[in-house]
Design an enzyme around this catalytic site. Structure first.
Site, PDB file in Angstrom:
ATOM      1  N   SER A  51       6.116   3.485 -18.267  1.00  0.00           N
ATOM      2  CA  SER A  51       7.328   3.637 -19.076  1.00  0.00           C
ATOM      3  C   SER A  51       7.069   4.343 -20.406  1.00  0.00           C
ATOM      4  CB  SER A  51       7.954   2.265 -19.345  1.00  0.00           C
ATOM      5  OG  SER A  51       7.013   1.402 -19.969  1.00  0.00           O
ATOM      6  N   GLY A  88       7.196   0.699 -15.324  1.00  0.00           N
ATOM      7  CA  GLY A  88       6.660  -0.460 -14.621  1.00  0.00           C
ATOM      8  C   GLY A  88       5.454  -0.163 -13.752  1.00  0.00           C
ATOM      9  N   ASN A 117       0.486  -1.985 -17.884  1.00  0.00           N
ATOM     10  CA  ASN A 117       1.205  -2.990 -17.106  1.00  0.00           C
ATOM     11  C   ASN A 117       0.246  -3.911 -16.345  1.00  0.00           C
ATOM     12  OD1 ASN A 117       3.954  -2.366 -17.736  1.00  0.00           O
ATOM     13  ND2 ASN A 117       3.748  -0.517 -16.514  1.00  0.00           N
ATOM     14  N   ASP A 201      12.525  -4.739 -27.670  1.00  0.00           N
ATOM     15  CA  ASP A 201      11.669  -5.510 -26.761  1.00  0.00           C
ATOM     16  C   ASP A 201      10.232  -5.618 -27.264  1.00  0.00           C
ATOM     17  OD1 ASP A 201      10.555  -3.012 -26.303  1.00  0.00           O
ATOM     18  OD2 ASP A 201      11.328  -2.822 -24.265  1.00  0.00           O
ATOM     19  N   HIS A 204       8.183  -1.123 -26.016  1.00  0.00           N
ATOM     20  CA  HIS A 204       8.378   0.321 -25.869  1.00  0.00           C
ATOM     21  C   HIS A 204       8.630   0.986 -27.223  1.00  0.00           C
ATOM     22  CE1 HIS A 204       9.416  -1.375 -21.880  1.00  0.00           C
ATOM     23  NE2 HIS A 204       8.689  -0.344 -21.480  1.00  0.00           N
TER      24      HIS A 204
END
Length: 226
Positions: A51, A88, A117, A201, A204
């Site tokens: 991402s 992801g 991830n 979040d 990011h």
């Protein structure tokens, strides 16, 4: 009669010389056209990321990969960019996709920005290292130069895990003779207020962070493009 024989011998010798591409003084010259120099092949940069490279939560065209295309144009470097990043994505996912991507795009350079991830999911570090090694070797066997983009995890993951995770990118790069960027988010996640550059979040980066991310990647990638 003798003159005629000499004449026939002259014609035969000249024909043989021409057929063999030989220049013989007094017999005749065989002109050979020089092959035109081949035009330099434009570079194809394949970005295989997650991402952070797929513009998650950002306006289209504001992520570091899009900025890379503008940087190439500004520096007058003949290269195209294929962004095969998926939000992801883990190193296992990249490993499963890389063969088809190499065959389809035939890149000259591959940027591997994966692993974050894996850490977020607490996957075994050896699996991450093995997957990065596999992808690096696959790209190199296909004739591409490889740049590994390293990541780090917050200290709440445990000092030992965090240190070993950060080190594995350089370990793979050294073993496979690939280039490496030690920390993709240098200047973004390690500032006095690390949340300032991130979306709500806190995972990011915002659009304003992506020029810094490109600045971390570009020096190594530019060396590889020379």
């Amino acid at each position: 009669m003798i003159r005629d024989l000499h004449r026939r011998h002259f014609i035969l010798t000249a024909s043989m010389a021409a057929a063999m591409g030989i220049y013989a003084p007094g017999i005749g010259a065989q002109t050979t056209a020089r092959a035109a120099p081949k035009a330099a092949k434009s570079a194809v940069i394949l970005v295989l990321g997650d991402s952070l490279s797929a513009e998650y939560g950002l306006p289209r065209g504001s992520g570091w990969v899009a900025l890379l295309e503008k940087q190439l144009a500004a520096d007058k470097i003949s290269a195209s960019v294929v962004n095969a990043s998926v939000s992801g994505e883990t190193t296992s996912g990249g490993r499963s996709r890389i063969a088809a991507l190499l065959q389809q795009h035939q890149p000259t350079h591959v940027v591997i920005e994966l692993g974050g991830n894996d850490a977020l999911r607490g996957l075994p570090l050896q699996n991450t290292q093995d997957n990065l090694t596999f992808m690096t070797q696959a790209a190199q066997k296909a004739g591409a130069k490889v740049l590994l983009v390293g990541m780090q995890v917050p200290p709440n993951y445990g000092t030992d895990y965090a240190n070993r995770f950060a080190a594995l990118f350089e370990t793979v790069a050294k073993a496979q003779k690939a280039a490496v960027v030690p920390f993709f988010l240098k200047g973004v996640a390690d500032g006095a207020d690390p949340t300032r550059m991130f979306q709500p979040d806190r995972i990011h980066p915002k659009a304003e962070a992506h020029p810094l991310m490109l600045a971390n990647v570009w020096p190594e990638l530019k060396k590889m493009l020379r």
